[in-house]
Design a protein around this motif. Structure first.
Motif, mmCIF file in Angstrom:
data_model
loop_
_atom_site.group_PDB
_atom_site.id
_atom_site.type_symbol
_atom_site.label_atom_id
_atom_site.label_comp_id
_atom_site.label_asym_id
_atom_site.label_seq_id
_atom_site.Cartn_x
_atom_site.Cartn_y
_atom_site.Cartn_z
ATOM 1 N N GLU A 102 0.836 -1.209 0.000
ATOM 2 C CA GLU A 102 0.000 0.000 0.000
ATOM 3 C C GLU A 102 0.865 1.251 0.000
ATOM 4 N N VAL A 103 1.670 1.426 -1.056
ATOM 5 C CA VAL A 103 2.644 2.516 -1.046
ATOM 6 C C VAL A 103 2.020 3.889 -1.301
ATOM 7 N N ASP A 104 0.739 3.945 -1.626
ATOM 8 C CA ASP A 104 0.074 5.231 -1.825
ATOM 9 C C ASP A 104 -0.836 5.599 -0.655
ATOM 10 N N HIS A 105 -0.826 4.775 0.397
ATOM 11 C CA HIS A 105 -1.730 4.988 1.530
ATOM 12 C C HIS A 105 -0.946 4.902 2.836
ATOM 13 N N PRO A 106 -0.627 6.053 3.439
ATOM 14 C CA PRO A 106 0.167 6.054 4.670
ATOM 15 C C PRO A 106 -0.493 5.253 5.784
ATOM 16 N N ASP A 107 0.346 4.590 6.577
ATOM 17 C CA ASP A 107 -0.148 3.885 7.762
ATOM 18 C C ASP A 107 0.381 4.528 9.048
ATOM 19 N N GLN A 108 1.021 5.684 8.893
ATOM 20 C CA GLN A 108 1.466 6.458 10.047
ATOM 21 C C GLN A 108 1.200 7.942 9.809
ATOM 22 N N LEU A 109 0.659 8.600 10.822
ATOM 23 C CA LEU A 109 0.581 10.063 10.850
ATOM 24 C C LEU A 109 1.780 10.519 11.663
ATOM 25 N N ARG A 110 2.697 11.224 11.027
ATOM 26 C CA ARG A 110 3.944 11.610 11.677
ATOM 27 C C ARG A 110 3.918 13.091 12.032
ATOM 28 N N ILE A 111 4.043 13.372 13.313
ATOM 29 C CA ILE A 111 3.957 14.738 13.827
ATOM 30 C C ILE A 111 5.362 15.187 14.214
ATOM 31 N N ASP A 112 5.857 16.198 13.526
ATOM 32 C CA ASP A 112 7.204 16.717 13.743
ATOM 33 C C ASP A 112 7.100 18.014 14.531
ATOM 34 N N LEU A 113 7.529 17.978 15.796
ATOM 35 C CA LEU A 113 7.548 19.162 16.652
ATOM 36 C C LEU A 113 8.929 19.788 16.522
ATOM 37 N N ASP A 114 9.029 20.805 15.683
ATOM 38 C CA ASP A 114 10.307 21.348 15.228
ATOM 39 C C ASP A 114 10.610 22.677 15.910
ATOM 40 N N PRO A 115 11.583 22.725 16.823
ATOM 41 C CA PRO A 115 11.916 23.981 17.490
ATOM 42 C C PRO A 115 12.482 25.008 16.509
ATOM 43 N N GLN A 116 11.974 26.221 16.617
ATOM 44 C CA GLN A 116 12.463 27.344 15.820
ATOM 45 C C GLN A 116 13.466 28.151 16.642
ATOM 46 N N PRO A 117 14.241 29.046 16.000
ATOM 47 C CA PRO A 117 15.208 29.856 16.758
ATOM 48 C C PRO A 117 14.551 30.513 17.971
ATOM 49 N N GLY A 118 15.212 30.388 19.106
ATOM 50 C CA GLY A 118 14.661 30.915 20.355
ATOM 51 C C GLY A 118 13.910 29.881 21.155
ATOM 52 N N THR A 119 13.742 28.678 20.603
ATOM 53 C CA THR A 119 13.095 27.586 21.325
ATOM 54 C C THR A 119 14.036 26.380 21.324
ATOM 55 N N ASP A 120 13.695 25.385 22.145
ATOM 56 C CA ASP A 120 14.570 24.215 22.245
ATOM 57 C C ASP A 120 13.758 22.961 22.549
ATOM 58 N N PHE A 121 14.443 21.919 22.931
ATOM 59 C CA PHE A 121 13.804 20.627 23.189
ATOM 60 C C PHE A 121 12.732 20.728 24.268
ATOM 61 N N ARG A 122 12.983 21.528 25.291
ATOM 62 C CA ARG A 122 12.011 21.644 26.390
ATOM 63 C C ARG A 122 10.707 22.268 25.885
ATOM 64 N N ASP A 123 10.807 23.170 24.930
ATOM 65 C CA ASP A 123 9.603 23.754 24.346
ATOM 66 C C ASP A 123 8.845 22.697 23.545
ATOM 67 N N ALA A 124 9.568 21.826 22.850
ATOM 68 C CA ALA A 124 8.921 20.734 22.123
ATOM 69 C C ALA A 124 8.217 19.790 23.092
ATOM 70 N N ARG A 135 6.846 32.482 11.831
ATOM 71 C CA ARG A 135 6.790 31.469 12.891
ATOM 72 C C ARG A 135 7.087 32.029 14.272
ATOM 73 N N GLY A 136 8.024 32.958 14.365
ATOM 74 C CA GLY A 136 8.405 33.480 15.666
ATOM 75 C C GLY A 136 9.104 32.419 16.499
ATOM 76 N N GLU A 137 9.171 32.667 17.792
ATOM 77 C CA GLU A 137 9.823 31.731 18.719
ATOM 78 C C GLU A 137 8.797 30.718 19.203
ATOM 79 N N ARG A 138 8.401 29.860 18.273
ATOM 80 C CA ARG A 138 7.395 28.835 18.573
ATOM 81 C C ARG A 138 7.812 27.501 17.982
ATOM 82 N N ILE A 139 7.144 26.450 18.406
ATOM 83 C CA ILE A 139 7.364 25.116 17.845
ATOM 84 C C ILE A 139 6.544 25.013 16.564
#
Length: 347
Positions: free
Chosen positions: A137-159, A230-234
């Motif tokens: 089933e290569v045209d039908h995803p079986d995972q919804l992948r959520i990427d919490l990506d820190p922007q400048p001014g944020t870090d892992f703790r913000d994620a 985006r500002g300083e947000r995830i």
């Protein structure tokens, strides 16, 4: 110094050339150390890759100072992404045919056994980038992948803060997420779903989820594609669910000087861990003691309907609609103008 090692991996003979070659000079970690790492976490990384078309991120010269990764714009890098199965691959390296947004096709490596991971590691593969689909089933995803990506001014703790708000939101929608560190500053959360929907539908569902999380955390989370907004947000990188966009797999090694690893964690661990806790030297012992926090991820397959209902609700409320695709994509139906706001104002 050994010229080569001959390993037997689940009955397969795999040759590892130049095992003493230093791949991470800051730590003295060699190619052989990387291979041994993948063997130590074999069950976990094979679970993350099994039957998935996978792009290989190859660093054949190691992660040495000054080494850089080739890009679409500049192919002169020391490392590169290999989307097509390499020539001369053993006959037990299976493939899956996938279609790119351009309409072109490729046969990508599709790992089915641990020997394939070791064979790829011998080619300098550090990071494995599996598609969120499985054969056939290569045209039908079986995972919804959520990427919490820190922007400048944020870090892992913000994620982590965003993840703590994301978890109850997923619960409300009847979904369950499986978190892992990215190996960098961010967090990934995977939601196993039924392979019934297209990439376009799953991407729209992720946009709706991101908008709802943004509504609940407006000062901490954003779905704005343009960096200037985006500002300083995830940033919830919804385009990670676009076709041919991939995320580093669980247990992949990341090309940073410390040889950090994208490591699955439990929700209860999030407040106590740091990306620096997980690298090639530390994760094998953790895996041996605790096992894989994603061990039962494949036992679940949730419906996307609650999120598609949220898409419809957002459209009724006038806060819906599509968002820009990455620049290399063809213009998509319903997509807004693909131009950053400051340039649009200038025009």
């Amino acid at each position: 110094m050994a010229d080569a090692l001959e390993l037997t991996v689940d009955g397969r003979a795999v040759r590892v050339s130049n095992p003493d070659k230093v791949y991470f000079p800051e730590r003295g970690i060699t190619k052989g150390d990387v291979v041994n790492y993948f063997l130590a976490v074999g069950e976990g990384i094979l679970r993350a890759l099994h039957e998935r078309p996978t792009t290989l991120e190859r660093w054949p010269g190691g992660v040495v100072p000054g080494a850089k990764l080739s890009t679409r714009q500049d192919h002169r890098g020391d490392a590169f992404f290999q989307k097509r199965v390499p020539k001369g691959a053993p006959d037990w390296v299976q493939t899956a045919r996938i279609a790119f947004p351009s309409g072109r096709y490729a046969d990508e490596v599709c790992p089915t056994e641990l020997a394939v991971v070791v064979w790829a590691a011998n080619l300098g593969t550090l990071t494995f980038h599996p598609w969120p689909v499985r054969r056939p089933e290569v045209d039908h995803p079986d995972q919804l992948r959520i990427d919490l990506d820190p922007q400048p001014g944020t870090d892992f703790r913000d994620a982590v803060r965003a993840a703590h708000e994301l978890r109850p939101l997923l619960d409300e929608l009847g979904l369950q997420g499986f978190p892992k560190t990215s190996g960098g500053r961010g967090l990934h959360v995977y939601v196993p779903i039924q392979p019934k929907w297209t990439f376009v539908e799953v991407r729209r569902a992720l946009i709706a989820l991101g908008r709802e999380l943004e509504r609940r955390m407006p000062d901490r989370v954003t779905v704005n594609w343009w960096k200037e907004e985006r500002g300083e947000r995830i940033f919830i990188d919804y385009n990670q669910m676009a076709r041919d966009r991939t995320i580093a797999s669980a247990y992949s090694v990341r090309p940073n000087p410390r040889a950090r690893v994208s490591c699955p964690v439990t929700w209860d661990e999030l407040d106590d861990v740091s990306p620096e806790d997980f690298d090639v030297t530390t994760v094998p012992a953790r895996f041996a003691e605790l096992g894989d926090p994603h061990a039962d991820i494949a036992q679940h397959a949730f419906s996307l309907e609650p999120l598609l209902d949220l898409v419809a609700q957002h459209e009724r409320d006038g806060v819906g609609g599509d968002l820009p695709y990455p620049p290399e994509y063809p213009k998509m139906a319903g997509e807004p103008k693909r131009v950053q706001p400051s340039r649009a104002r200038d025009d």
